[in-house]
Design a protein around this motif. Structure first.
Motif, PDB file in Angstrom:
ATOM      1  N   PRO A  70       0.828  -1.214   0.000  1.00 61.05           N
ATOM      2  CA  PRO A  70       0.000   0.000   0.000  1.00 61.05           C
ATOM      3  C   PRO A  70       0.856   1.256   0.000  1.00 61.05           C
ATOM      4  CG  PRO A  70       0.022  -1.034   2.180  1.00 61.05           C
ATOM      5  CD  PRO A  70       0.701  -1.988   1.239  1.00 61.05           C
ATOM      6  N   LEU A  71       0.507   2.211  -0.832  1.00 59.06           N
ATOM      7  CA  LEU A  71       1.244   3.463  -0.907  1.00 59.06           C
ATOM      8  C   LEU A  71       0.768   4.416   0.185  1.00 59.06           C
ATOM      9  CD1 LEU A  71       1.250   4.086  -4.761  1.00 59.06           C
ATOM     10  CD2 LEU A  71       3.114   3.197  -3.351  1.00 59.06           C
ATOM     11  N   PRO A  72       1.651   5.250   0.713  1.00 60.02           N
ATOM     12  CA  PRO A  72       1.222   6.221   1.717  1.00 60.02           C
ATOM     13  C   PRO A  72       0.210   7.202   1.131  1.00 60.02           C
ATOM     14  CG  PRO A  72       3.631   6.191   1.481  1.00 60.02           C
ATOM     15  CD  PRO A  72       3.068   5.329   0.417  1.00 60.02           C
ATOM     16  N   GLY A  73      -0.670   7.699   1.972  1.00 58.73           N
ATOM     17  CA  GLY A  73      -1.666   8.657   1.530  1.00 58.73           C
ATOM     18  C   GLY A  73      -1.074  10.043   1.363  1.00 58.73           C
ATOM     19  N   PRO A  74      -1.902  11.028   1.045  1.00 58.00           N
ATOM     20  CA  PRO A  74      -1.415  12.410   0.874  1.00 58.00           C
ATOM     21  C   PRO A  74      -0.749  12.922   2.148  1.00 58.00           C
ATOM     22  CG  PRO A  74      -3.670  12.164   0.081  1.00 58.00           C
ATOM     23  CD  PRO A  74      -3.332  10.912   0.815  1.00 58.00           C
ATOM     24  N   GLY A  75       0.241  13.765   1.979  1.00 57.47           N
ATOM     25  CA  GLY A  75       0.938  14.341   3.134  1.00 57.47           C
ATOM     26  C   GLY A  75       2.430  14.366   2.924  1.00 57.47           C
ATOM     27  N   ARG A  76       3.166  14.644   3.984  1.00 56.81           N
ATOM     28  CA  ARG A  76       4.628  14.685   3.955  1.00 56.81           C
ATOM     29  C   ARG A  76       5.168  13.354   4.463  1.00 56.81           C
ATOM     30  NH1 ARG A  76       6.775  19.946   3.799  1.00 56.81           N
ATOM     31  NH2 ARG A  76       8.612  19.259   4.969  1.00 56.81           N
ATOM     32  N   PRO A  78       8.816  10.663   4.801  1.00 55.05           N
ATOM     33  CA  PRO A  78      10.279  10.550   4.684  1.00 55.05           C
ATOM     34  C   PRO A  78      10.668   9.936   3.348  1.00 55.05           C
ATOM     35  CG  PRO A  78       9.480   9.557   6.739  1.00 55.05           C
ATOM     36  CD  PRO A  78       8.283   9.838   5.883  1.00 55.05           C
ATOM     37  N   ILE A  79      11.849  10.294   2.859  1.00 52.48           N
ATOM     38  CA  ILE A  79      12.380   9.741   1.613  1.00 52.48           C
ATOM     39  C   ILE A  79      13.732   9.108   1.902  1.00 52.48           C
ATOM     40  CG2 ILE A  79      13.201  10.264  -0.711  1.00 52.48           C
ATOM     41  CD1 ILE A  79      11.249  12.557  -0.821  1.00 52.48           C
ATOM     42  N   LEU A  80      13.895   7.866   1.502  1.00 52.40           N
ATOM     43  CA  LEU A  80      15.179   7.183   1.606  1.00 52.40           C
ATOM     44  C   LEU A  80      15.856   7.241   0.244  1.00 52.40           C
ATOM     45  CD1 LEU A  80      14.294   3.973   3.672  1.00 52.40           C
ATOM     46  CD2 LEU A  80      15.375   6.061   4.478  1.00 52.40           C
ATOM     47  N   LEU A  81      17.120   7.643   0.215  1.00 56.28           N
ATOM     48  CA  LEU A  81      17.833   7.770  -1.048  1.00 56.28           C
ATOM     49  C   LEU A  81      19.020   6.823  -1.090  1.00 56.28           C
ATOM     50  CD1 LEU A  81      17.919  11.661  -1.449  1.00 56.28           C
ATOM     51  CD2 LEU A  81      16.361  10.047  -2.527  1.00 56.28           C
ATOM     52  N   ARG A  82      19.150   6.094  -2.163  1.00 59.09           N
ATOM     53  CA  ARG A  82      20.354   5.294  -2.397  1.00 59.09           C
ATOM     54  C   ARG A  82      21.508   6.220  -2.739  1.00 59.09           C
ATOM     55  NH1 ARG A  82      19.277   0.451  -6.476  1.00 59.09           N
ATOM     56  NH2 ARG A  82      21.480   0.213  -5.988  1.00 59.09           N
ATOM     57  N   ASP A  83      22.729   5.710  -2.578  1.00 59.75           N
ATOM     58  CA  ASP A  83      23.909   6.528  -2.868  1.00 59.75           C
ATOM     59  C   ASP A  83      23.868   7.109  -4.272  1.00 59.75           C
ATOM     60  OD1 ASP A  83      24.929   6.149  -0.393  1.00 59.75           O
ATOM     61  OD2 ASP A  83      26.403   4.642  -0.961  1.00 59.75           O
ATOM     62  N   SER A  84      23.478   6.287  -5.260  1.00 63.91           N
ATOM     63  CA  SER A  84      23.510   6.737  -6.644  1.00 63.91           C
ATOM     64  C   SER A  84      22.523   7.883  -6.873  1.00 63.91           C
ATOM     65  CB  SER A  84      23.185   5.575  -7.586  1.00 63.91           C
ATOM     66  OG  SER A  84      21.918   5.010  -7.269  1.00 63.91           O
ATOM     67  N   VAL A  85      21.328   7.780  -6.288  1.00 59.35           N
ATOM     68  CA  VAL A  85      20.324   8.836  -6.446  1.00 59.35           C
ATOM     69  C   VAL A  85      20.743  10.077  -5.684  1.00 59.35           C
ATOM     70  CG1 VAL A  85      17.900   9.441  -6.103  1.00 59.35           C
ATOM     71  CG2 VAL A  85      18.520   7.099  -6.727  1.00 59.35           C
ATOM     72  N   LEU A  86      21.272   9.864  -4.494  1.00 62.13           N
ATOM     73  CA  LEU A  86      21.716  10.981  -3.672  1.00 62.13           C
ATOM     74  C   LEU A  86      22.781  11.795  -4.391  1.00 62.13           C
ATOM     75  CD1 LEU A  86      21.548  12.353  -0.894  1.00 62.13           C
ATOM     76  CD2 LEU A  86      23.317  10.789  -0.115  1.00 62.13           C
ATOM     77  N   LYS A  87      23.722  11.119  -5.031  1.00 55.69           N
ATOM     78  CA  LYS A  87      24.784  11.830  -5.738  1.00 55.69           C
ATOM     79  C   LYS A  87      24.243  12.581  -6.950  1.00 55.69           C
ATOM     80  CE  LYS A  87      28.620   9.026  -4.124  1.00 55.69           C
ATOM     81  NZ  LYS A  87      29.685   8.062  -4.455  1.00 55.69           N
ATOM     82  N   GLY A 211       8.873   3.221  12.233  1.00 52.96           N
ATOM     83  CA  GLY A 211       7.655   2.577  11.760  1.00 52.96           C
ATOM     84  C   GLY A 211       6.873   3.364  10.728  1.00 52.96           C
ATOM     85  N   GLN A 212       7.306   4.563  10.371  1.00 57.07           N
ATOM     86  CA  GLN A 212       6.596   5.352   9.363  1.00 57.07           C
ATOM     87  C   GLN A 212       6.839   4.768   7.973  1.00 57.07           C
ATOM     88  OE1 GLN A 212       7.012   9.803   9.854  1.00 57.07           O
ATOM     89  NE2 GLN A 212       8.782   9.126  11.045  1.00 57.07           N
ATOM     90  N   PRO A 213       5.860   4.865   7.077  1.00 52.90           N
ATOM     91  CA  PRO A 213       6.121   4.488   5.673  1.00 52.90           C
ATOM     92  C   PRO A 213       7.037   5.519   5.041  1.00 52.90           C
ATOM     93  CG  PRO A 213       3.931   5.444   5.890  1.00 52.90           C
ATOM     94  CD  PRO A 213       4.459   5.285   7.295  1.00 52.90           C
ATOM     95  N   ALA A 214       7.903   5.073   4.163  1.00 53.97           N
ATOM     96  CA  ALA A 214       8.857   5.972   3.515  1.00 53.97           C
ATOM     97  C   ALA A 214       8.864   5.714   2.014  1.00 53.97           C
ATOM     98  CB  ALA A 214      10.257   5.770   4.089  1.00 53.97           C
TER      99      ALA A 214
END
Length: 232
Positions: A70-76, A78-87, A211-214
């Motif tokens: 299930p995808l998170p609903g509307p709102g803010r 957290p975002i997890l970034l892999r090294d490649s995306v972060l760079k 425990g938050q969805p990211a």
């Protein structure tokens, strides 16, 4: 012991019982499959393999493609970034504002904002000359400048604190070189980063999320040589 190891690429195994196993693991993945010695005259490679063992080892990856999340609903969120995306983000957007040549000419996103609190207090961005975990150790830059602070904070606790300089731009803008001069054997020195990296958190990603969805963005691309010789 008899087993086959797989890195990147596509592999086909044929067992004596007529079974086939086709694998195409990721470039960074590896899968070891126990096998049995081949019969005399059967050619090189594995003589046989355990199909059930193969499927059991790959079950987690296979099931992940059919599992609905299930995808998170509307709102803010957290975002997890892999090294490649972060760079890609740091080098493509934010890093332009950290260079003295871009900043002082106003040709960057954060022009005129040096010294301001722009980011979260938990965000610290370093230009590192000593990151031995990733085989980086450059105590001197291309013009022999030795940096006294190997991990130089450009953004400290969310505050846009410092630009990078080499001797040329330090002289031009009346600053001090930060040891960021780079060159190859056939070129003159130019300004560049050593290794941009985020300061480590004292908590793991699991602890930070609590425990938050990211969201986890993934950037991917590819192509193949076609029969007519062109590339897609």
């Amino acid at each position: 012991k008899d087993k086959a190891g797989f890195g990147g690429g596509r592999y086909l195994l044929r067992g004596h019982g007529g079974h086939h196993a086709v694998g195409q693991p990721g470039c960074s993945g590896r899968l070891d499959i126990p096998g049995t010695p081949g019969r005399r005259g059967s050619g090189p490679g594995l003589g046989g393999f355990d199909v059930e063992n193969l499927l059991a080892r790959a079950r987690g990856q296979l099931d992940a493609f059919s599992r609905e999340v299930p995808l998170p609903g509307p709102g803010r969120h957290p975002i997890l970034l892999r090294d490649s995306v972060l760079k890609e983000i740091l080098f493509g957007k934010l890093s332009e504002s950290l260079r003295a040549d871009r900043y002082h000419t106003g040709s960057c996103l954060l022009a005129g904002k040096l010294g301001e609190q722009l980011f979260s207090p938990r965000f610290t961005l370093l230009d590192s000359t000593d990151d031995r975990e990733h085989s980086v150790y450059t105590p001197f830059d291309a013009e022999g400048w030795r940096r006294t602070e190997p991990n130089l904070p450009l953004v400290r606790a969310g505050r846009f604190e410092r630009l990078i300089y080499n001797p040329r731009f330090a002289h031009k803008y009346r600053a001090v070189s930060t040891g960021n001069s780079h060159r190859v054997y056939s070129s003159h020195p130019s300004l560049g980063f050593n290794t941009l990296q985020l300061a480590r958190s004292d908590r793991s990603a699991r602890e930070l999320l609590s425990g938050q969805p990211a969201l986890w963005p993934v950037m991917a691309g590819g192509g193949a040589c076609r029969d007519h010789g062109d590339f897609s």
